[in-house]
Each structure stands twice: as C-alpha cells, then as structure tokens.
Design a protein around this motif. Structure first.
Motif, PDB file in Angstrom:
ATOM      1  N   TYR A 101       0.809  -1.195   0.000  1.00  0.00           N
ATOM      2  CA  TYR A 101       0.000   0.000   0.000  1.00  0.00           C
ATOM      3  C   TYR A 101       0.854   1.262   0.000  1.00  0.00           C
ATOM      4  O   TYR A 101       1.971   1.280   0.495  1.00  0.00           O
ATOM      5  N   ALA A 102       0.273   2.320  -0.559  1.00  0.00           N
ATOM      6  CA  ALA A 102       0.840   3.645  -0.379  1.00  0.00           C
ATOM      7  C   ALA A 102       0.160   4.254   0.842  1.00  0.00           C
ATOM      8  O   ALA A 102      -1.065   4.237   0.938  1.00  0.00           O
ATOM      9  N   LEU A 103       0.933   4.746   1.771  1.00  0.00           N
ATOM     10  CA  LEU A 103       0.340   5.367   2.947  1.00  0.00           C
ATOM     11  C   LEU A 103       1.385   6.156   3.723  1.00  0.00           C
ATOM     12  O   LEU A 103       2.590   5.908   3.617  1.00  0.00           O
ATOM     13  N   LEU A 104       0.881   7.125   4.484  1.00  0.00           N
ATOM     14  CA  LEU A 104       1.686   7.768   5.512  1.00  0.00           C
ATOM     15  C   LEU A 104       1.290   7.134   6.833  1.00  0.00           C
ATOM     16  O   LEU A 104       0.100   6.964   7.108  1.00  0.00           O
ATOM     17  N   ARG A 105       2.256   6.780   7.642  1.00  0.00           N
ATOM     18  CA  ARG A 105       2.003   6.265   8.982  1.00  0.00           C
ATOM     19  C   ARG A 105       2.995   6.940   9.898  1.00  0.00           C
ATOM     20  O   ARG A 105       4.209   6.808   9.709  1.00  0.00           O
ATOM     21  N   TYR A 107      -2.611   8.422   6.678  1.00  0.00           N
ATOM     22  CA  TYR A 107      -3.298   8.996   5.516  1.00  0.00           C
ATOM     23  C   TYR A 107      -3.010   8.038   4.360  1.00  0.00           C
ATOM     24  O   TYR A 107      -1.855   7.853   3.978  1.00  0.00           O
ATOM     25  N   THR A 108      -4.039   7.436   3.803  1.00  0.00           N
ATOM     26  CA  THR A 108      -3.850   6.450   2.743  1.00  0.00           C
ATOM     27  C   THR A 108      -4.503   6.942   1.461  1.00  0.00           C
ATOM     28  O   THR A 108      -5.724   7.139   1.414  1.00  0.00           O
ATOM     29  N   PRO A 109      -3.726   7.125   0.387  1.00  0.00           N
ATOM     30  CA  PRO A 109      -4.302   7.621  -0.864  1.00  0.00           C
ATOM     31  C   PRO A 109      -4.857   6.534  -1.771  1.00  0.00           C
ATOM     32  O   PRO A 109      -5.723   6.802  -2.601  1.00  0.00           O
ATOM     33  N   THR A 110      -4.352   5.329  -1.653  1.00  0.00           N
ATOM     34  CA  THR A 110      -4.767   4.260  -2.564  1.00  0.00           C
ATOM     35  C   THR A 110      -4.516   2.919  -1.900  1.00  0.00           C
ATOM     36  O   THR A 110      -3.665   2.799  -1.019  1.00  0.00           O
ATOM     37  N   ALA A 163      -1.111   1.566  -8.838  1.00  0.00           N
ATOM     38  CA  ALA A 163      -1.856   2.643  -9.478  1.00  0.00           C
ATOM     39  C   ALA A 163      -1.489   3.974  -8.849  1.00  0.00           C
ATOM     40  O   ALA A 163      -1.246   4.067  -7.652  1.00  0.00           O
ATOM     41  N   LYS A 164      -1.445   4.996  -9.661  1.00  0.00           N
ATOM     42  CA  LYS A 164      -1.167   6.339  -9.179  1.00  0.00           C
ATOM     43  C   LYS A 164      -2.299   6.790  -8.264  1.00  0.00           C
ATOM     44  O   LYS A 164      -3.473   6.585  -8.566  1.00  0.00           O
ATOM     45  N   ALA A 165      -1.956   7.401  -7.157  1.00  0.00           N
ATOM     46  CA  ALA A 165      -2.983   7.915  -6.267  1.00  0.00           C
ATOM     47  C   ALA A 165      -3.808   8.977  -6.979  1.00  0.00           C
ATOM     48  O   ALA A 165      -3.279   9.790  -7.725  1.00  0.00           O
ATOM     49  N   SER A 166      -5.099   8.945  -6.759  1.00  0.00           N
ATOM     50  CA  SER A 166      -5.968   9.932  -7.391  1.00  0.00           C
ATOM     51  C   SER A 166      -6.919  10.508  -6.354  1.00  0.00           C
ATOM     52  O   SER A 166      -8.130  10.518  -6.533  1.00  0.00           O
ATOM     53  N   ASN A 170       2.620   8.893  -3.630  1.00  0.00           N
ATOM     54  CA  ASN A 170       2.392   7.521  -3.157  1.00  0.00           C
ATOM     55  C   ASN A 170       3.429   7.110  -2.114  1.00  0.00           C
ATOM     56  O   ASN A 170       4.016   6.026  -2.182  1.00  0.00           O
ATOM     57  N   CYS A 171       3.658   7.999  -1.164  1.00  0.00           N
ATOM     58  CA  CYS A 171       4.642   7.712  -0.120  1.00  0.00           C
ATOM     59  C   CYS A 171       4.286   6.430   0.616  1.00  0.00           C
ATOM     60  O   CYS A 171       3.105   6.105   0.798  1.00  0.00           O
ATOM     61  N   ASN A 172       5.305   5.710   1.026  1.00  0.00           N
ATOM     62  CA  ASN A 172       5.124   4.420   1.660  1.00  0.00           C
ATOM     63  C   ASN A 172       5.816   4.453   3.025  1.00  0.00           C
ATOM     64  O   ASN A 172       6.988   4.137   3.148  1.00  0.00           O
ATOM     65  N   ILE A 173       5.061   4.878   4.062  1.00  0.00           N
ATOM     66  CA  ILE A 173       5.560   5.107   5.420  1.00  0.00           C
ATOM     67  C   ILE A 173       6.507   6.305   5.424  1.00  0.00           C
ATOM     68  O   ILE A 173       6.158   7.380   5.897  1.00  0.00           O
ATOM     69  N   ASN A 174       7.727   6.118   4.926  1.00  0.00           N
ATOM     70  CA  ASN A 174       8.650   7.240   4.788  1.00  0.00           C
ATOM     71  C   ASN A 174       8.227   8.077   3.590  1.00  0.00           C
ATOM     72  O   ASN A 174       7.690   7.551   2.609  1.00  0.00           O
TER      73      ASN A 174
END
Length: 335
Positions: free
Chosen positions: A17-21, A119-122, A127-130, A292-296
């Motif tokens: 997943y792409a997400l900020l944590r 914060y999770t975009p996708t 896939a590119k976050a939209s 599409n940041c992934n934690i960092n």
C-alpha cells in the motif's frame, strides 16, 4: 467481530500500500472541543489532543493552524493539524475513576503517548494515487458520543476496538469494548469517511460534507456516492490505551462486565468518535499523496520523536485528571 485485513497489511507488509504512517505525541489532555463546543471553556467531556500548538477554544476556521502554530507533536514537521479523541477511564468497584494512560504504537515506543495517524491515498501501489488532499479550513468529526447500541454504531462502519494479544495484533476488531482483559492493551481504531462533496469545508454537524463509499469500504475500493464524488485520503487513528494495569479480574465488576468507560460516560464503547482539523502547511499533504509515499516520505520534512514531544500546551481548563476521581471530569454520568 470485524476483520479488516487492510490494517494488518498496512503494518506488516507496507509495500502493498501507499500510505503515511506516523506518530504524534499528546499536546494536551483537557475539556475543550472547538468543533462541538466552540468558544466554550470547559466542554462537557475530556479529550486528548495531538498535533499543532495552535489548538484553542474556538479554532476559528479563518485562522488556519498552519499559519499560527509554532510547533507540532507529529513526526512530519509540516503537519500542524489537530486530531483528538475522548479519554478512556477505568471504573473501580467503589465507583471511582482512574484515567487510562496511552502508550506508543509499534515502531513509536519512544513517543509520549498520543496516536498513530494514517493517511492512505490508494489501496494499491500499482496505481497512481488519485485523491484530493483536504483543503485549508477543512474539518470533520466521525462517530456519535450519544450512541449506546450496536445498530447505532454500525452507521459508521469502521469505528472499532482491537483487544491486543501483543503489540502486533491487528485482527478481531469489535464495535464494543472488549469483554475480557487484553494482554497488551486496547487499541481504539477511528477511520474517517473517504468521500467529500467537493464544496463544503465543514457542515453544521461536521459530518454531512463527507461520506463513506456508497458500497463496500475504502479498503475494497468502494465507489463514492454521487452526492460526495471527490475521493479524499483515508484518515485513520490508532490509539493504544494501556489497560494492562487493570487486567486483574478481581478489580472488575462482580457481574463480569467490563470496567472501562469513555470520558463522555459511555460504558459500551459504541460512542467511539474522533475529531479532525486540517493544518498541513501549503501543499505538503497533496504532494505526499501524489508521491504515493510508503511510510517514509522524502517529499515531506520530518522531525524526531523527542523534538515532537517538546511541543505541548498547558491546560486551559485546570482540573485534576490523574488522581482517583469520584466522578468523570465535567461530571459526566455513566450510561
């Protein structure tokens, strides 16, 4: 029982997943609620607040936190948002109350309490976050502190509890408080709606301008309803309440019922709720979602947890919240 594999995978297999944590330590614990009770010094119940130090009794929407805050308790230094929830208490057999402390989440053990924010975009890194990041002035609430039944709680779909068997437990979510001692504490999970009407930054009830997907959930890529067509990031809080010091069943009610109660008097857990005031600096959140940041997240500025812990406020409503109390702060009755 509710099972949300997204939460599990987000923690243990972040490449999916792409997400900020990230973690945010406590800014202050006090009876203020600038969304529900704006301008009122002494809201009905106690809250624990994290984020930027612009938090105040009114939170004027024309005075953005990103413009007025001088520090934040969050590890992403451009996030001056405010996030808050109610506070959990233990009710003893003699009717007195003790505030349950908060402890750091996995990877954030050095944090002085607070929450983990996502914060999770996708739901897929293929896939590119939209998603459209929240805008300056945006605010929302999810949940209802007056709710006391499962049917009511189900209106919000994803406000749950996890009885932690260990720090990594991410299954077995329930809508009500756990009914047995939890070896590593109770995690409250607050997932906000992911669809926006695209026009209003707020609404009278602080909820009507956002909605959950019309079917399914964010994790199953459910579509947004036509009334709320704009997809926004999934904002998600994890709050770990350190209930372990109260796990001795001899301390629990003799009828076997669970002993925990929210600061607004809810002994069922169905009134779980959370509040949010957007306060990211400039386009920082949109950049992070687009990347599409992934934690960092290299596009964002970070600060150390000890630096974030230095950002704090003094109580404006000065009262004892840490001793054994004869009543909940504000005199809230238990129901």
């Amino acid at each position: 029982m509710l099972v949300t594999p997204y939460a599990t995978l987000a923690l243990f297999a972040p490449s999916v997943y792409a997400l900020l944590r990230f973690s945010c330590s406590q800014l202050v614990v006090e009876r203020l609620d600038p969304l529900v009770n704006p301008g009122q010094t002494g809201s009905p119940h106690l809250h624990q607040i994290i984020g930027g130090n612009a938090f105040n009794v009114s939170m004027d929407p024309n005075a953005a936190p990103s413009d007025t805050a001088t520090c934040t308790t969050c590890t992403f230094a451009e996030d001056f948002s405010n996030y808050w929830t109610a506070v959990m208490f233990f009710k003893a057999k003699n009717g007195t109350f003790k505030r349950v402390p908060i402890k750091g989440n996995v990877g954030f053990e050095a944090s002085s309490g607070g929450m983990t924010v996502y914060y999770t975009p996708t739901i897929s890194n293929t896939a590119k976050a939209s998603v459209t990041a929240f805008k300056k002035g945006f605010r929302m609430i999810i949940g209802n502190p007056t709710y006391r039944t499962e049917a009511q709680a189900k209106q919000f779909r994803q406000l749950t509890y996890t009885c932690l068997q260990n720090a990594n437990t991410r299954t077995g979510e329930t809508l009500a408080f756990p009914t047995k001692p939890c070896p590593a504490g109770i995690m409250a999970n607050v997932r906000f709606p992911t669809c926006w009407d695209g026009v209003n930054l707020d609404s009278p009830d602080h909820m009507s301008h956002v909605a959950y997907p019309s079917s399914g959930t964010f994790e199953t890529n459910g579509p947004c309803p036509s009334t709320h067509p704009v997809k926004v990031p999934q904002l998600f809080y994890e709050v770990i309440w350190d209930t372990t010091k109260f796990n001795d069943k001899s301390l629990w009610p003799t009828d076997g019922s669970q002993p925990f109660v929210w600061s607004f008097g809810d002994a069922t857990g169905y009134g779980n709720h959370g509040d949010y005031v957007f306060g990211w600096k400039g386009d920082a959140l949109q950049r992070a979602m687009d990347s599409n940041c992934n934690i960092n997240c290299p596009t964002l500025k970070t600060q150390t947890i000890p630096t974030g812990n230095k950002c704090a406020q003094q109580q404006k409503v000065v009262e004892d919240i840490d001793g054994w109390l004869t009543e909940l702060p504000g005199g809230m009755p238990v129901s």
